[in-house]
Design a protein around this motif. Structure first.
Motif, PDB file in Angstrom:
ATOM      1  N   ALA A 237      -1.125  27.865  50.391  1.00  0.00           N
ATOM      2  CA  ALA A 237      -0.767  26.510  50.722  1.00  0.00           C
ATOM      3  C   ALA A 237      -0.258  25.713  49.269  1.00  0.00           C
ATOM      4  N   THR A 238       0.739  24.855  49.285  1.00  0.00           N
ATOM      5  CA  THR A 238       1.300  24.118  48.200  1.00  0.00           C
ATOM      6  C   THR A 238      -0.199  23.002  47.875  1.00  0.00           C
ATOM      7  N   TRP A 239      -0.359  23.111  46.511  1.00  0.00           N
ATOM      8  CA  TRP A 239      -1.534  22.118  46.264  1.00  0.00           C
ATOM      9  C   TRP A 239      -1.006  20.718  46.281  1.00  0.00           C
ATOM     10  N   THR A 240      -1.790  19.873  46.905  1.00  0.00           N
ATOM     11  CA  THR A 240      -1.478  18.401  47.076  1.00  0.00           C
ATOM     12  C   THR A 240      -2.480  17.766  45.983  1.00  0.00           C
ATOM     13  N   PRO A 241      -1.877  17.306  44.787  1.00  0.00           N
ATOM     14  CA  PRO A 241      -2.723  16.616  43.742  1.00  0.00           C
ATOM     15  C   PRO A 241      -3.384  15.366  44.179  1.00  0.00           C
ATOM     16  N   PRO A 242      -4.667  14.863  43.791  1.00  0.00           N
ATOM     17  CA  PRO A 242      -5.404  13.682  44.240  1.00  0.00           C
ATOM     18  C   PRO A 242      -4.537  12.526  43.685  1.00  0.00           C
ATOM     19  N   ASN A 243      -4.694  11.471  44.238  1.00  0.00           N
ATOM     20  CA  ASN A 243      -4.302  10.144  43.966  1.00  0.00           C
ATOM     21  C   ASN A 243      -4.856   9.698  42.490  1.00  0.00           C
ATOM     22  N   ILE A 244      -4.039   9.924  41.449  1.00  0.00           N
ATOM     23  CA  ILE A 244      -4.304   9.537  39.993  1.00  0.00           C
ATOM     24  C   ILE A 244      -3.886   8.078  39.458  1.00  0.00           C
ATOM     25  N   THR A 245      -3.501   7.326  40.479  1.00  0.00           N
ATOM     26  CA  THR A 245      -3.119   5.799  40.030  1.00  0.00           C
ATOM     27  C   THR A 245      -3.826   5.100  39.095  1.00  0.00           C
ATOM     28  N   ARG A 246      -5.441   5.468  39.484  1.00  0.00           N
ATOM     29  CA  ARG A 246      -6.282   4.419  38.706  1.00  0.00           C
ATOM     30  C   ARG A 246      -6.279   4.921  37.253  1.00  0.00           C
ATOM     31  N   TRP A 247      -6.118   6.290  36.960  1.00  0.00           N
ATOM     32  CA  TRP A 247      -6.026   6.635  35.517  1.00  0.00           C
ATOM     33  C   TRP A 247      -4.790   6.998  34.814  1.00  0.00           C
ATOM     34  N   GLN A 248      -3.662   6.583  35.608  1.00  0.00           N
ATOM     35  CA  GLN A 248      -2.425   7.013  34.842  1.00  0.00           C
ATOM     36  C   GLN A 248      -2.035   6.431  33.418  1.00  0.00           C
ATOM     37  N   HIS A 249      -2.702   5.113  33.502  1.00  0.00           N
ATOM     38  CA  HIS A 249      -2.540   4.472  32.014  1.00  0.00           C
ATOM     39  C   HIS A 249      -3.661   4.259  31.295  1.00  0.00           C
ATOM     40  N   ARG A 250      -4.582   5.065  31.337  1.00  0.00           N
ATOM     41  CA  ARG A 250      -5.937   5.338  30.859  1.00  0.00           C
ATOM     42  C   ARG A 250      -5.742   6.211  29.526  1.00  0.00           C
ATOM     43  N   HIS A 251      -6.548   5.893  28.423  1.00  0.00           N
ATOM     44  CA  HIS A 251      -6.382   6.622  27.255  1.00  0.00           C
ATOM     45  C   HIS A 251      -8.149   6.812  26.888  1.00  0.00           C
ATOM     46  N   PHE A 252      -8.093   7.921  25.938  1.00  0.00           N
ATOM     47  CA  PHE A 252      -9.438   8.260  25.346  1.00  0.00           C
ATOM     48  C   PHE A 252      -9.241   7.862  23.671  1.00  0.00           C
ATOM     49  N   GLN A 253     -10.071   7.602  23.221  1.00  0.00           N
ATOM     50  CA  GLN A 253     -10.109   7.385  21.683  1.00  0.00           C
ATOM     51  C   GLN A 253     -10.480   8.443  20.929  1.00  0.00           C
ATOM     52  N   GLY A 254      -9.611   9.336  20.323  1.00  0.00           N
ATOM     53  CA  GLY A 254      -9.803  10.469  19.858  1.00  0.00           C
ATOM     54  C   GLY A 254      -9.249  10.816  18.393  1.00  0.00           C
ATOM     55  N   TYR A 255      -9.506  11.841  17.861  1.00  0.00           N
ATOM     56  CA  TYR A 255      -9.121  12.292  16.566  1.00  0.00           C
ATOM     57  C   TYR A 255      -7.834  13.031  16.745  1.00  0.00           C
ATOM     58  N   HIS A 256      -6.655  12.751  16.281  1.00  0.00           N
ATOM     59  CA  HIS A 256      -5.408  13.378  16.167  1.00  0.00           C
ATOM     60  C   HIS A 256      -5.377  14.426  15.134  1.00  0.00           C
ATOM     61  N   ARG A 257      -5.268  15.565  15.633  1.00  0.00           N
ATOM     62  CA  ARG A 257      -4.842  16.849  14.492  1.00  0.00           C
ATOM     63  C   ARG A 257      -3.338  17.092  14.159  1.00  0.00           C
ATOM     64  N   GLY A 258      -3.385  17.720  13.183  1.00  0.00           N
ATOM     65  CA  GLY A 258      -1.856  18.325  12.842  1.00  0.00           C
ATOM     66  C   GLY A 258      -1.082  18.966  13.736  1.00  0.00           C
ATOM     67  N   ASP A 259      -1.839  19.710  14.324  1.00  0.00           N
ATOM     68  CA  ASP A 259      -1.113  20.730  15.634  1.00  0.00           C
ATOM     69  C   ASP A 259      -0.863  19.939  16.799  1.00  0.00           C
ATOM     70  N   GLY A 260      -1.251  18.847  16.923  1.00  0.00           N
ATOM     71  CA  GLY A 260      -0.832  18.150  18.228  1.00  0.00           C
ATOM     72  C   GLY A 260      -2.173  17.944  19.222  1.00  0.00           C
ATOM     73  N   GLN A 261      -3.136  18.943  18.778  1.00  0.00           N
ATOM     74  CA  GLN A 261      -4.166  18.567  19.610  1.00  0.00           C
ATOM     75  C   GLN A 261      -5.169  17.113  19.090  1.00  0.00           C
ATOM     76  N   VAL A 262      -5.880  16.751  20.225  1.00  0.00           N
ATOM     77  CA  VAL A 262      -6.790  15.602  19.788  1.00  0.00           C
ATOM     78  C   VAL A 262      -8.320  16.050  20.097  1.00  0.00           C
ATOM     79  N   GLY A 263      -9.121  15.645  19.158  1.00  0.00           N
ATOM     80  CA  GLY A 263     -10.462  15.883  19.226  1.00  0.00           C
ATOM     81  C   GLY A 263     -11.293  14.800  19.832  1.00  0.00           C
ATOM     82  N   THR A 264     -12.204  15.056  20.532  1.00  0.00           N
ATOM     83  CA  THR A 264     -13.246  13.961  21.136  1.00  0.00           C
ATOM     84  C   THR A 264     -14.371  13.834  20.185  1.00  0.00           C
ATOM     85  N   ALA A 265     -14.378  14.682  19.065  1.00  0.00           N
ATOM     86  CA  ALA A 265     -15.329  14.424  17.745  1.00  0.00           C
ATOM     87  C   ALA A 265     -14.784  14.993  16.743  1.00  0.00           C
ATOM     88  N   ASN A 266     -15.403  14.477  15.568  1.00  0.00           N
ATOM     89  CA  ASN A 266     -14.926  15.125  14.246  1.00  0.00           C
ATOM     90  C   ASN A 266     -16.276  15.571  13.367  1.00  0.00           C
TER      91      ASN A 266
END
Length: 550
Positions: free
Chosen positions: A96-125
């Motif tokens: 069956a086609t997957w029906t994603p859950p409602n993500i309205t609450r989180w669509q504009h949320r961010h986390f504070q992370g460490y941005h790396r040169g390759d485009g990845q973001v760390g949750t720790a350093n």
């Protein structure tokens, strides 16, 4: 009011007891009365209809065993009356086609992370100090002792205070009996020094028993794993110690790094002891270079990042009969939310997917992905059989005692950690997770070997469900521990970060728990909340040597 029992799927002939049920209890299950033949403890299972010998036993809608003898309705399932069995799996069926859950609450949320040169973001350093071979483990320990306390990364230990108290008591004439019964110190140890490098979350010293003396394949796998840690977004840079003559050569490590990231730009210092000089000179050079690296990466600070930059490793350990009902489905819902937001999740522990292969095959995005999964599962299962230890031996004594009687029963619950989204990729051990969505990673069921592998494949956060309790952590990825039941959360509060036991008692739905868990994961990813494993200093690291480990 909480239920006494739960039928997980309409096709199931096994029922889960949600509380202790006495012999003779009469329950109404699926419209029929069931008279319990024996007492059934919470987390254990009983039949709700008669099951003839040799017939399948079902939970979650799948086969989790067969009846050894005729089982009347109301029979407690045990290792004596149940045999290991799973249903076969073939190619994918239409899904069956997957029906994603409602993500309205989180669509504009961010986390504070460490941005790396390759485009990845760390949750720790973190800065890593690692050996290419076990011969360097002592030098790693020397550097650990030299760096952590002066730089403010260790705090005084309560047990050290107790040791000092016992020494004083012994010198004052206390005998062994008095030593055993004397009260522990009530004074809290003094605080650790302020951190010299506030934007460096930790210096992690990894030791291991590999790098030489095994097969060349072992050395390559170790270098691939170490390269995965160096490329993990939670790592800012590293010091690597090499003896010089070992199988795991520096060139092998550099090639493994280049395969993952040809433009690798993190500070990396590699020192070879046999290049000359005394051991004291060698460790002094390593210390100076490490300190210089810490100065460099301390310039990187947390910045907002979209939730799509999270890669969540999925793990379970010390599972119980409630894990597949509460903690794992709650985590699965959080995973579905994260996937719908564009993030990644990695489901590991292939021995604990045994019995639900067809369900996962059906979720694979294409036939090539499905074929990779079935090939790896068949290969792993055949190797286990050849070693005289099939997947049926996976459940531990603790699993069995708390209601997980067969491997398939354990697997059917464990797979719920992965939610319901499509399987986008299937990865060999140490391969990086690059596809958005859910990936399956070939690892053993051993908790530490598996969490070690998850971080090596790029997880910048790990969610770990447990029903019995475990202190397991990871050197670079924060590990969020999720309890399946209230009793564990109350008994071992120093190990647990999130309690999903409300699902069992009826205080919370799976969706509510999953949403609350995602909120906690964002807080941990942002460094605003520490995990129990971090507070305990639990930094477990065990490479898998690709032998049979269930």
């Amino acid at each position: 009011m909480a239920q006494d029992w739960l039928q997980l799927h309409p096709r199931d002939n096994l029922i889960v007891a949600l509380r202790d049920l006495a012999t003779g209890t009469i329950l109404t299950v699926a419209g029929q009365s069931v008279h319990l033949q024996q007492a059934v403890r919470a987390k254990h299972k009983f039949t709700h209809c008669s099951v003839p010998a040799g017939q399948p036993l079902r939970m979650y809608g799948v086969v989790v065993g067969t009846a050894v003898n005729n089982l009347p309705a109301g029979t407690l399932i045990t290792t004596q009356n149940t045999a290991h069995a799973t249903q076969s799996y073939t190619g994918p069926s239409p899904r069956a086609t997957w029906t994603p859950p409602n993500i309205t609450r989180w669509q504009h949320r961010h986390f504070q992370g460490y941005h790396r040169g390759d485009g990845q973001v760390g949750t720790a350093n973190h800065w890593l100090v690692i050996p290419l071979v076990f011969c360097e483990n002592r030098n790693i320990d020397v550097l650990r002792q030299a760096l952590l306390e002066p730089l403010g990364y260790t705090r005084p230990d309560q047990l050290q205070s107790l040791t000092s108290q016992l020494i004083q008591a012994y010198r004052s004439g206390a005998d062994a009996g008095a030593i055993l019964t004397s009260p522990a110190p009530t004074d809290q140890p003094s605080e650790s020094r302020p951190r010299t490098f506030p934007w460096v979350d930790g210096i992690q010293f990894l030791t291991h028993s590999g790098g030489c003396g095994g097969t060349r394949a072992d050395a390559r796998a170790l270098c691939d794993l170490l390269a995965g840690y160096l490329c993990n977004p939670n790592v800012g840079g590293a010091t690597v110690l090499s003896l010089g003559c070992q199988n795991a050569q520096i060139t092998m490590l550099r090639e493994a790094i280049a395969r993952r990231d040809p433009q690798f730009g993190k500070p990396l210092f590699i020192l070879e002891q046999q290049g000359g000089g005394t051991e004291a000179q060698f460790t002094e050079r390593a210390l100076r270079q490490t300190f210089a690296g810490l100065v460099t990466i301390n310039a990187t600070q947390r910045q907002p990042a979209p939730l799509s930059k999270l890669t969540l490793g999925l793990e379970c350990g010390g599972s119980d009969g409630f894990s597949g009902i509460s903690a794992n489905p709650a985590l699965g819902h959080a995973v579905d939310l994260l996937v719908a937001l564009g993030g990644r999740a990695i489901l590991a522990e292939f021995p604990e997917l045994h019995g639900v292969e067809q369900e996962l095959v059906n979720r694979c995005v294409d036939s090539a992905t499905a074929q990779t999964f079935t090939r790896l599962m068949h290969t792993y299962a055949a190797a286990a059989e050849a070693a005289g230890s099939g997947f049926e031996h996976n459940p531990s004594p603790g699993n069995i005692r708390d209601g997980l009687i067969t491997d398939a029963m354990k697997s059917a619950g464990a797979a719920r950690k992965g939610g319901s989204s499509p399987v986008e990729a299937v990865l060999e051990y140490t391969a990086p997770a690059t596809a958005a969505g859910l990936s399956l990673l070939c690892t053993p069921g051993n908790d530490v070997e598996s969490t070690t592998a998850l971080a090596g494949s790029g997880a910048n956060l790990i969610a770990f469900t447990t029903g019995l309790g475990t202190p397991t952590g990871n050197p670079v990825a924060p590990v969020v521990k999720i309890s399946s039941n209230d009793a564990l959360a109350e008994r071992m509060p120093d190990l647990i970060d999130f309690n999903a036991g409300g699902i069992i008692t009826g205080r919370q739905t799976v969706a509510q728990a999953g949403e609350a868990l995602l909120d906690l994961l964002i807080e941990v990813a942002s460094g605003r909340s520490s995990t129990a494993a971090q507070r305990l200093g639990q930094h477990d690291f065990i490479p898998w040597k690709r032998g049979i480990s269930l």
